[in-house]
Design an enzyme around this catalytic site. Structure first.
Site, PDB file in Angstrom:
ATOM      1  N   HIS A  69     -46.375  -8.882  -4.817  1.00 20.98           N
ATOM      2  CA  HIS A  69     -46.703  -7.498  -4.503  1.00 20.98           C
ATOM      3  C   HIS A  69     -46.809  -6.711  -5.805  1.00 20.98           C
ATOM      4  O   HIS A  69     -46.252  -7.090  -6.832  1.00 20.98           O
ATOM      5  CB  HIS A  69     -45.618  -6.890  -3.610  1.00 20.98           C
ATOM      6  N   GLU A  71     -45.431  -3.964  -6.840  1.00 19.86           N
ATOM      7  CA  GLU A  71     -44.160  -3.530  -7.418  1.00 19.86           C
ATOM      8  C   GLU A  71     -43.457  -4.669  -8.150  1.00 19.86           C
ATOM      9  O   GLU A  71     -42.944  -4.490  -9.258  1.00 19.86           O
ATOM     10  CB  GLU A  71     -43.221  -2.995  -6.327  1.00 19.86           C
ATOM     11  N   CYS A 101     -42.388  -1.961   0.459  1.00 21.65           N
ATOM     12  CA  CYS A 101     -41.963  -2.728   1.625  1.00 21.65           C
ATOM     13  C   CYS A 101     -40.510  -3.173   1.440  1.00 21.65           C
ATOM     14  O   CYS A 101     -39.889  -2.930   0.405  1.00 21.65           O
ATOM     15  CB  CYS A 101     -42.870  -3.943   1.817  1.00 21.65           C
ATOM     16  N   CYS A 104     -39.919  -5.336  -1.714  1.00 21.04           N
ATOM     17  CA  CYS A 104     -40.030  -4.585  -2.961  1.00 21.04           C
ATOM     18  C   CYS A 104     -38.872  -3.618  -3.156  1.00 21.04           C
ATOM     19  O   CYS A 104     -38.489  -3.337  -4.293  1.00 21.04           O
ATOM     20  CB  CYS A 104     -41.379  -3.871  -3.012  1.00 21.04           C
TER      21      CYS A 104
END
Length: 178
Positions: A69, A71, A101, A104
């Site tokens: 992801h 992040e 999410c 993250c």
């Protein structure tokens, strides 16, 4: 510009909001180019004051790795750039095109990031894309207990447009088959 900022900290001041709006707007606009090159529909950047430390998009599909992801990618890049696993002494800011999410959130918490600014809230991300943002009970309060300030709901309209464009362009909305 949005009128209702989501936060777990003191009210965001005008200077912070202006800066966050400028950075998130820039990220949303750049994200369109990243998507054209095969990235997922999220982009994140780590700053130390006015200095950009790292910027990275979501690479889940490109890398065939579910934890790539934006992040997590950008935190890994910042840690590599600064040669430390503990970013807390650096007093860094994380700017994200959408609310983090569940996965993250853990990465942010353990990285030492001090301030998080995000665009589109998870409920809207889920509604537009079908992504599963995960179970995140009391995450704002948990971040607050750990000294992590969160400011969200910044430039949501632009972010929503980018997400809609992603879906309408038939890009992969990745999630495990159950």
């Amino acid at each position: 510009m949005n009128t209702k900022i989501i936060t777990n900290a003191d009210k965001i001041n005008a200077k912070q909001l202006k800066r966050a709006t400028e950075i998130i707007t820039k990220l949303q606009n750049e994200l369109r180019e990243y998507i054209e090159r095969g990235h997922g529909p999220f982009l994140a950047a780590v700053y130390s004051g006015d200095k950009l430390i790292a910027k990275c998009a979501n690479t889940v599909v490109m890398d065939d790795c579910s934890n790539h992801h934006a992040e997590i990618n950008v935190i890994r890049m910042a840690q590599s750039e600064l040669k430390t696993y503990d970013l807390a002494p650096k007093n860094l800011d994380l700017y994200i095109t959408a609310e983090p999410c569940m996965m993250c959130i853990g990465a942010i918490m353990w990285s030492g990031i001090k301030n998080v600014y995000y665009g589109v809230p998870s409920k809207v991300v889920e509604k537009i894309t079908g992504f599963d943002e995960g179970f995140k009970p009391n995450w704002l309060k948990e971040f607050q207990k750990r000294g992590i300030n969160v400011y969200g709901n910044i430039e949501t309209e632009l972010g929503e447009d980018v997400l809609k464009q992603y879906v309408e362009s038939k890009h992969i909305v990745y999630k495990p088959s159950r």
